[in-house]
Design a protein around this motif. Structure first.
Motif, mmCIF file in Angstrom:
data_model
loop_
_atom_site.group_PDB
_atom_site.id
_atom_site.type_symbol
_atom_site.label_atom_id
_atom_site.label_comp_id
_atom_site.label_asym_id
_atom_site.label_seq_id
_atom_site.Cartn_x
_atom_site.Cartn_y
_atom_site.Cartn_z
ATOM 1 N N ALA A 122 0.891 -1.224 -0.025
ATOM 2 C CA ALA A 122 -0.046 -0.117 0.116
ATOM 3 C C ALA A 122 1.093 1.138 -0.152
ATOM 4 C CB ALA A 122 -0.984 0.024 1.119
ATOM 5 N N PRO A 123 0.937 1.829 -1.317
ATOM 6 C CA PRO A 123 2.141 2.983 -1.192
ATOM 7 C C PRO A 123 1.895 4.070 -0.339
ATOM 8 C CG PRO A 123 1.548 2.262 -3.481
ATOM 9 C CD PRO A 123 0.475 1.637 -2.523
ATOM 10 N N VAL A 124 0.676 4.452 -0.239
ATOM 11 C CA VAL A 124 0.428 5.477 0.631
ATOM 12 C C VAL A 124 0.606 5.556 2.211
ATOM 13 C CG1 VAL A 124 -1.452 7.443 1.541
ATOM 14 C CG2 VAL A 124 -1.150 6.891 -1.019
ATOM 15 N N LEU A 125 0.314 4.339 2.500
ATOM 16 C CA LEU A 125 0.426 3.715 3.822
ATOM 17 C C LEU A 125 1.803 3.183 4.080
ATOM 18 C CD1 LEU A 125 -2.677 1.588 4.269
ATOM 19 C CD2 LEU A 125 -2.406 3.963 4.759
ATOM 20 N N ASP A 126 2.530 3.206 2.942
ATOM 21 C CA ASP A 126 3.874 2.451 3.210
ATOM 22 C C ASP A 126 4.137 1.209 4.036
ATOM 23 O OD1 ASP A 126 6.893 2.209 2.490
ATOM 24 O OD2 ASP A 126 7.346 3.448 3.878
ATOM 25 N N THR A 127 3.105 0.352 3.655
ATOM 26 C CA THR A 127 2.974 -0.896 4.317
ATOM 27 C C THR A 127 2.934 -2.144 3.429
ATOM 28 O OG1 THR A 127 1.773 0.353 5.972
ATOM 29 C CG2 THR A 127 1.435 -2.150 6.040
ATOM 30 N N PHE A 128 3.725 -2.987 3.768
ATOM 31 C CA PHE A 128 3.698 -4.383 3.016
ATOM 32 C C PHE A 128 2.813 -5.352 3.821
ATOM 33 C CE2 PHE A 128 7.648 -2.600 1.798
ATOM 34 C CZ PHE A 128 7.719 -2.416 0.579
ATOM 35 N N TYR A 129 2.120 -6.376 3.192
ATOM 36 C CA TYR A 129 1.481 -7.484 3.684
ATOM 37 C C TYR A 129 2.083 -8.529 2.700
ATOM 38 C CZ TYR A 129 -1.723 -4.616 6.122
ATOM 39 O OH TYR A 129 -2.276 -3.675 7.043
ATOM 40 N N TYR A 130 2.719 -9.661 3.145
ATOM 41 C CA TYR A 130 3.253 -10.715 2.280
ATOM 42 C C TYR A 130 3.152 -11.805 2.875
ATOM 43 C CZ TYR A 130 7.756 -10.751 4.262
ATOM 44 O OH TYR A 130 8.669 -10.783 5.228
ATOM 45 N N SER A 131 3.228 -12.982 2.156
ATOM 46 C CA SER A 131 3.120 -14.367 2.520
ATOM 47 C C SER A 131 4.106 -15.254 1.688
ATOM 48 C CB SER A 131 1.737 -15.102 2.494
ATOM 49 O OG SER A 131 1.193 -15.319 1.357
ATOM 50 N N SER A 132 4.943 -16.208 2.160
ATOM 51 C CA SER A 132 5.673 -17.046 1.376
ATOM 52 C C SER A 132 5.805 -18.077 2.507
ATOM 53 C CB SER A 132 7.041 -16.381 1.102
ATOM 54 O OG SER A 132 7.778 -17.432 0.460
ATOM 55 N N ASN A 133 5.826 -19.347 2.017
ATOM 56 C CA ASN A 133 6.231 -20.443 2.795
ATOM 57 C C ASN A 133 5.396 -20.967 3.861
ATOM 58 O OD1 ASN A 133 8.744 -21.272 1.343
ATOM 59 N ND2 ASN A 133 9.786 -19.604 2.378
ATOM 60 N N GLY A 134 4.230 -20.724 3.530
ATOM 61 C CA GLY A 134 3.035 -20.897 4.816
ATOM 62 C C GLY A 134 3.097 -19.892 5.925
ATOM 63 N N GLU A 135 3.687 -18.717 5.892
ATOM 64 C CA GLU A 135 3.658 -17.656 6.901
ATOM 65 C C GLU A 135 3.408 -16.316 6.300
ATOM 66 O OE1 GLU A 135 7.161 -19.096 9.884
ATOM 67 O OE2 GLU A 135 7.728 -18.027 8.225
ATOM 68 N N ALA A 136 2.726 -15.324 7.168
ATOM 69 C CA ALA A 136 2.446 -14.085 6.560
ATOM 70 C C ALA A 136 3.030 -13.075 7.506
ATOM 71 C CB ALA A 136 0.868 -14.060 6.430
ATOM 72 N N TRP A 137 3.431 -12.018 6.969
ATOM 73 C CA TRP A 137 3.960 -10.801 7.705
ATOM 74 C C TRP A 137 3.358 -9.213 7.317
ATOM 75 C CZ3 TRP A 137 7.460 -12.616 11.160
ATOM 76 C CH2 TRP A 137 8.106 -13.806 11.039
ATOM 77 N N LYS A 138 3.583 -8.512 8.113
ATOM 78 C CA LYS A 138 3.195 -7.065 7.844
ATOM 79 C C LYS A 138 4.633 -6.337 8.143
ATOM 80 C CE LYS A 138 0.317 -3.114 9.168
ATOM 81 N NZ LYS A 138 -0.863 -2.899 10.212
ATOM 82 N N ILE A 139 4.857 -5.323 7.191
ATOM 83 C CA ILE A 139 6.104 -4.406 7.526
ATOM 84 C C ILE A 139 5.428 -3.031 7.339
ATOM 85 C CG2 ILE A 139 8.282 -3.652 6.779
ATOM 86 C CD1 ILE A 139 8.813 -6.273 5.404
#
Length: 252
Positions: A122-139
């Motif tokens: 989300a560019p305006v929020l400068d926030t990532f949500y992502y998943s790989s290898n069965g896990e998910a993360w927020k930055i």
């Protein structure tokens, strides 16, 4: 297939930077065309598409790319693809036009009709949500934290579309003890369930495969599930017709 998540995050951010250059220039942001289905197309959609295509082709040249803004890949070719990228360069174009900041860059990796990795920025929020290898993360704000669904058993919260509300949703939501709802644009709806801010996401109206693939990957990586219609069949991809039917995302 091994993924370098840092590369995918960098590609997503670069696409977001390209979007923001146009978003922050009102003369460019106001230039909107319309496709044959009357959906809007901005310069930012095209700019993001070019960045993503360049990055994915450079780092994963062997993996085909199905993008909303790219040329359609015939089903006779697609049906043989074991892996492919499913990309929405700017999900939430109406949110972009309305300038509410609730739009995202979506990149998903599909394997045997299932999303196995997803990257949402989300560019305006400068926030990532992502998943790989069965896990998910927020930055966000430089902080990385794991995403886990709420697993609520009662008094659940539904997340609903800001641009595409539907009265048919009420019938389904009533089955899940939903007592409140929040509205948000783009694939952020999946992310709200993935981080436990909502519990249920039901979409009655049509979407395209690139609208949902990254979001489904993030939600399922956080412990949720996305069903075709209201279940029990899992929502899958690489259909002959790329138009999605109804789906149900649950965080419990």
């Amino acid at each position: 297939m091994q993924l370098n998540t840092d590369i995918l995050l960098d590609i997503s951010r670069d696409a977001g930077v390209a979007i923001l250059k146009i978003y922050n220039d009102l003369n460019l942001a106001d230039q909107v065309d319309y496709k044959s289905d009357d959906s809007p197309l901005t310069l930012a959609d095209q700019a993001s598409h070019e960045v993503i295509m360049k990055g994915l082709r450079e780092h994963y040249p062997q993996v085909p790319i199905l993008s909303e803004e790219g040329g359609n890949i015939p089903y006779e070719e697609r049906k043989h693809m074991t892996y492919y990228w499913c990309v929405d360069p700017l999900d939430g174009t109406k949110e972009f036009i309305n300038r509410n900041g609730e739009f995202t860059v979506n990149i998903a990796l599909i394997h045997d009709r299932k999303p196995v990795a997803g990257f949402i920025y989300a560019p305006v929020l400068d926030t990532f949500y992502y998943s790989s290898n069965g896990e998910a993360w927020k930055i966000t704000g430089g902080n990385k934290q794991p995403l886990k669904v709420n697993n609520s058993t009662s008094n659940r919260i539904a997340v609903r579309s800001k641009s595409h509300p539907s009265p048919e949703e009420e019938v389904v939501l009533d089955q899940y003890d939903v007592v409140n709802s929040i509205s948000v644009g783009s694939s952020l709806k999946f992310c709200m369930v993935a981080e436990g801010k909502a519990d249920v996401y039901y979409r009655f109206g049509p979407t395209m495969e690139w609208d949902t693939a990254a979001g489904q990957a993030v939600l399922e990586g956080a412990g949720g599930v996305v069903y075709k219609e209201t279940g029990p069949e899992r929502f899958t991809y690489n259909k002959e017709n790329l138009l999605n039917g109804s789906f149900l995302g649950l965080g419990f």
